[in-house]
Design a protein around this motif. Sequence first.
Motif, short mmCIF file in Angstrom:
data_model
loop_
_atom_site.label_atom_id
_atom_site.label_comp_id
_atom_site.label_asym_id
_atom_site.label_seq_id
_atom_site.Cartn_x
_atom_site.Cartn_y
_atom_site.Cartn_z
N LEU A 37 0.81 -1.22 0.00
CA LEU A 37 0.00 0.00 0.00
C LEU A 37 0.84 1.27 0.00
CD1 LEU A 37 0.15 0.99 3.20
CD2 LEU A 37 -1.59 -0.74 3.49
N LYS A 38 2.14 1.14 0.31
CA LYS A 38 3.02 2.31 0.26
C LYS A 38 4.06 2.21 -0.84
CE LYS A 38 6.13 5.22 2.94
NZ LYS A 38 6.76 5.50 4.24
N ALA A 39 4.69 1.02 -0.99
CA ALA A 39 5.80 0.87 -1.93
C ALA A 39 5.35 0.42 -3.31
CB ALA A 39 6.82 -0.12 -1.37
N GLY A 40 4.09 -0.02 -3.44
CA GLY A 40 3.62 -0.51 -4.72
C GLY A 40 3.70 -2.02 -4.83
N ALA A 41 3.20 -2.55 -5.95
CA ALA A 41 3.15 -3.99 -6.17
C ALA A 41 4.43 -4.48 -6.83
CB ALA A 41 1.94 -4.33 -7.03
N VAL A 42 4.53 -5.79 -7.02
CA VAL A 42 5.70 -6.39 -7.67
C VAL A 42 5.93 -5.74 -9.03
CG1 VAL A 42 6.73 -8.53 -8.50
CG2 VAL A 42 5.18 -8.59 -6.54
N ARG A 43 4.87 -5.55 -9.80
CA ARG A 43 5.02 -5.03 -11.17
C ARG A 43 5.66 -3.65 -11.20
NH1 ARG A 43 -0.58 -4.73 -10.12
NH2 ARG A 43 -1.37 -2.60 -9.95
N ASP A 44 5.56 -2.90 -10.09
CA ASP A 44 6.15 -1.57 -10.04
C ASP A 44 7.65 -1.61 -9.81
OD1 ASP A 44 3.59 -0.21 -10.24
OD2 ASP A 44 3.22 -0.90 -8.19
N HIS A 45 8.20 -2.79 -9.56
CA HIS A 45 9.63 -2.92 -9.25
C HIS A 45 10.37 -3.76 -10.29
CE1 HIS A 45 9.21 -1.21 -5.12
NE2 HIS A 45 7.97 -1.59 -5.33
N VAL A 46 9.67 -4.28 -11.28
CA VAL A 46 10.32 -5.05 -12.36
C VAL A 46 10.71 -4.07 -13.46
CG1 VAL A 46 10.10 -6.90 -14.04
CG2 VAL A 46 8.99 -7.11 -11.80
N LEU A 47 12.01 -3.92 -13.70
CA LEU A 47 12.49 -2.97 -14.70
C LEU A 47 12.62 -3.60 -16.08
CD1 LEU A 47 15.30 -1.19 -12.65
CD2 LEU A 47 12.93 -0.46 -12.98
N GLY A 48 13.00 -4.87 -16.11
CA GLY A 48 13.18 -5.52 -17.40
C GLY A 48 13.32 -7.01 -17.24
N PHE A 49 13.25 -7.74 -18.33
CA PHE A 49 13.38 -9.19 -18.28
C PHE A 49 13.78 -9.74 -19.65
CE2 PHE A 49 9.03 -8.56 -19.73
CZ PHE A 49 8.85 -9.55 -20.69
N SER A 50 14.29 -10.96 -19.61
CA SER A 50 14.51 -11.75 -20.83
C SER A 50 13.67 -13.00 -20.69
CB SER A 50 15.99 -12.13 -20.99
OG SER A 50 16.78 -10.98 -21.11
N ALA A 51 13.16 -13.52 -21.81
CA ALA A 51 12.27 -14.67 -21.74
C ALA A 51 12.21 -15.38 -23.07
CB ALA A 51 10.86 -14.23 -21.32
#
Length: 381
Positions: free
Chosen positions: A95-109
């Motif tokens: 509720l303060k820092a945001g969800a997981v998606r707000d902390h993922v900057l990039g990925f390879s897949a």
Amino acid sequence: MNAGEALDVVGAGTRRGVGRPVDAPHVLDVSALRGVVDYEPEELILTALPGTSLAEIESLLDARKQCLAFEPPHLTGSGTLGGAVSTGLSGPRRLKAGAVRDHVLGFSAASGRGELFKAGGKVVKNVTGYDLPKLITGSYGTLAVLTELTIKVLPAQEDTRTLIVGGQTAGDAVRTMANVLQSTADVSAACYLPRDISVPGTATHGAATAFRFEGVTPSVEFRLSRLRHQLASAGSIAILDLEGSLHFWRAIRDVVPFAEDSARCLWRISVPPARGAEVLAKIQTSLPGSRAFLDWGGGLIWLQSPGEADVAGTLACEQKIRSAVAQSGGHATLVRAPADVRRNVSVFQPQATALAALSKRVKLQFDPKRVLNPGRMYADV
């Protein structure tokens, strides 16, 4: 959750339906993809392979007084970075820092087409075009197989204290949490435990409405003292020190009050915070014997269904839970249940027709032959 759980496959067989366990002839095990590739503490950026354990990452960050601000839950006592991103589960600080998606900057897949691709980058402002890191987060392995992840980390807090108001009802607690979250108290977490639920090792008496304060010690003490005075008439007040607070909020993050009783189904229910107590009351009226507590200021309900899980009983529970949740505009996810129950009960909240059609189009773009987690989520709508 581990990397394998993000690509959940249960034996060979036929597809059982949307949101149920995957029945497929092959298992792709990505647990060997582990290790930290790059860590730049000065830039607050970490790159790691998806099978890297959360414990390893958190230990590395702790040595530099940094942390994963979204507090990924360790629901099985362990977990990996790929599992955390694939499931999209966030802890009390959401509720303060945001969800997981707000902390993922990039990925390879690797997509279902067998094509390797990258999205995002290694800086915060890196998005042009489609924001694929947000799309892939919480997709449960239905769109692509993650091979590398870059995440944003943040400085760890110098001090942590917790103020607990005792004796409130769920309705009173939700109103109190709303008032505190809208004030200048700047709390980083707010939860409510009813009388019949407690955190082992924490001395709370009766129902507990808890608020976490984080930051430098003078600020924490000032805000804590001021809120203690403001809530003096709301109920009995207790204060947890640094060690007590860390223990308490880890238990809330990992749903420890329900960890031992694995014979019962565990539901994760997301609703508008102001309606948390209302939705919970409706569910518990229709499901006597169920147990639950509130996190995210009332926006997250962790609910343990009554009695040991079986298919018929869980189907009846599901109908009552989804009915109550749908009226609030929320959604419910079946987090824990025996395999036979999960094969016959929808794990995820059913989608509206238009949204389901959109989900199908997205799935077909990434995995046209439906080889990645067939049947998981809305993949075969």
